[in-house]
Design an enzyme around this catalytic site. Structure first.
Site, PDB file in Angstrom:
ATOM      1  N   PRO A  10      21.692  44.584  40.062  1.00 45.01           N
ATOM      2  CA  PRO A  10      22.766  45.214  39.962  1.00 45.01           C
ATOM      3  C   PRO A  10      23.758  44.910  39.026  1.00 45.01           C
ATOM      4  CG  PRO A  10      22.304  44.192  41.861  1.00 45.01           C
ATOM      5  CD  PRO A  10      20.911  44.455  41.516  1.00 45.01           C
ATOM      6  N   ASN A  11      24.229  45.541  38.677  1.00 42.24           N
ATOM      7  CA  ASN A  11      25.511  45.810  37.667  1.00 42.24           C
ATOM      8  C   ASN A  11      25.462  44.806  36.149  1.00 42.24           C
ATOM      9  OD1 ASN A  11      27.478  45.754  39.938  1.00 42.24           O
ATOM     10  ND2 ASN A  11      26.530  45.103  40.707  1.00 42.24           N
ATOM     11  N   ARG A  18      32.020  42.795  32.094  1.00 40.24           N
ATOM     12  CA  ARG A  18      32.213  41.868  33.232  1.00 40.24           C
ATOM     13  C   ARG A  18      32.016  40.806  32.910  1.00 40.24           C
ATOM     14  NH1 ARG A  18      26.314  40.925  36.983  1.00 40.24           N
ATOM     15  NH2 ARG A  18      28.169  40.458  38.972  1.00 40.24           N
ATOM     16  N   TYR A  23      29.561  35.858  31.830  1.00 41.73           N
ATOM     17  CA  TYR A  23      28.445  36.338  31.515  1.00 41.73           C
ATOM     18  C   TYR A  23      28.792  37.236  30.039  1.00 41.73           C
ATOM     19  CZ  TYR A  23      27.872  37.180  36.815  1.00 41.73           C
ATOM     20  OH  TYR A  23      27.419  36.979  37.668  1.00 41.73           O
ATOM     21  N   ASN A  74      15.747  38.783  36.582  1.00 38.44           N
ATOM     22  CA  ASN A  74      17.003  38.658  36.691  1.00 38.44           C
ATOM     23  C   ASN A  74      17.728  40.049  38.277  1.00 38.44           C
ATOM     24  OD1 ASN A  74      20.165  38.435  37.220  1.00 38.44           O
ATOM     25  ND2 ASN A  74      20.513  38.354  35.045  1.00 38.44           N
ATOM     26  N   ALA A  77      22.700  40.001  42.617  1.00 41.52           N
ATOM     27  CA  ALA A  77      23.153  39.610  43.283  1.00 41.52           C
ATOM     28  C   ALA A  77      21.909  39.668  44.654  1.00 41.52           C
ATOM     29  CB  ALA A  77      24.482  40.000  44.656  1.00 41.52           C
ATOM     30  N   GLU A  98      12.403  33.782  37.146  1.00 39.94           N
ATOM     31  CA  GLU A  98      13.576  33.879  37.883  1.00 39.94           C
ATOM     32  C   GLU A  98      14.807  33.919  36.581  1.00 39.94           C
ATOM     33  OE1 GLU A  98      14.768  31.614  40.936  1.00 39.94           O
ATOM     34  OE2 GLU A  98      16.524  33.043  41.871  1.00 39.94           O
ATOM     35  N   HIS A 100      19.157  33.494  35.373  1.00 40.51           N
ATOM     36  CA  HIS A 100      20.440  33.788  36.131  1.00 40.51           C
ATOM     37  C   HIS A 100      21.714  33.602  34.494  1.00 40.51           C
ATOM     38  CE1 HIS A 100      19.596  35.035  40.069  1.00 40.51           C
ATOM     39  NE2 HIS A 100      18.948  33.992  39.699  1.00 40.51           N
ATOM     40  N   ARG A 107      28.723  27.774  41.718  1.00 41.09           N
ATOM     41  CA  ARG A 107      29.506  28.888  41.558  1.00 41.09           C
ATOM     42  C   ARG A 107      29.974  29.445  43.139  1.00 41.09           C
ATOM     43  NH1 ARG A 107      28.499  34.363  38.823  1.00 41.09           N
ATOM     44  NH2 ARG A 107      30.257  34.968  39.255  1.00 41.09           N
TER      45      ARG A 107
END
Ligand code: DQA
Length: 154
Positions: A10-11, A18, A23, A74, A77, A98, A100, A107
């Site tokens: 998502p996103n 964003r 990012y 990825n 969330a 995985e 990110h 964070r």
């Protein structure tokens, strides 16, 4: 030729707009083109999938098990709480890396937990779009790497 699949959660379709501090400024399309270019340098064919829906990501993981040699995921969330995606990764018997873009360890507290990390082959975190490129290289190593330099099998 090895076939790999990149799944963006998502996103991530909003890359470019964003939160550039985390990012970067490249658009989603530009990042994908660069991932595919890196994969081609490794002689991989590479497909890209993005969804904002948990079930669609799970369906794609299921589909991937009969089609691809490895997956770069990825989960956005969902990483932090989706036991359903975790179980899908565990159920398919191909390596999943995985990824990110941001350094999730630096964070918010909730981002410090990954429920999918324990069932992934490994993780690449915190290098912006290069996290994806490094994950392509990680799959290259998992598939055997340069002759004589391969990783130990899991
Ligand atoms: C992310 C980190 C997640 O915490 C966040 O929800 C994302 C992107 C990353 O690539 O840094 O959507 O997975």
């Amino acid at each position: 030729m090895k076939r790999i699949l990149v799944i963006h959660g998502p996103n991530l379709n909003l890359l470019g707009d964003r939160d550039p501090e985390h990012y970067g400024n490249d658009t989603f399309e530009a990042v994908n083109n660069q991932i595919v270019a890196r994969a081609e340098r490794r002689d991989f064919s590479c497909d890209i999938f993005q969804s904002n829906f948990e079930g669609a990501i799970i369906d794609k993981l299921h589909e991937a098990r009969n089609v691809y040699d490895g997956v770069i995921l990825n989960a956005g969330a969902y990483t932090h709480y989706s036991y359903a995606i975790r179980d899908a990764v565990e159920a398919i018997k191909i390596p999943v890396i995985e990824v990110h873009m941001s350094n999730v360890a630096a964070r918010d507290e909730f981002r410090k937990t990954s429920v999918i990390a324990p069932v992934c082959r490994g993780s690449v975190i915190g290098f912006g779009k290069a996290s994806y490129f490094l994950a392509v290289d990680a799959l290259f190593e998992v598939f055997g790497g340069e002759e004589g330099w391969g990783l130990a099998k899991k």
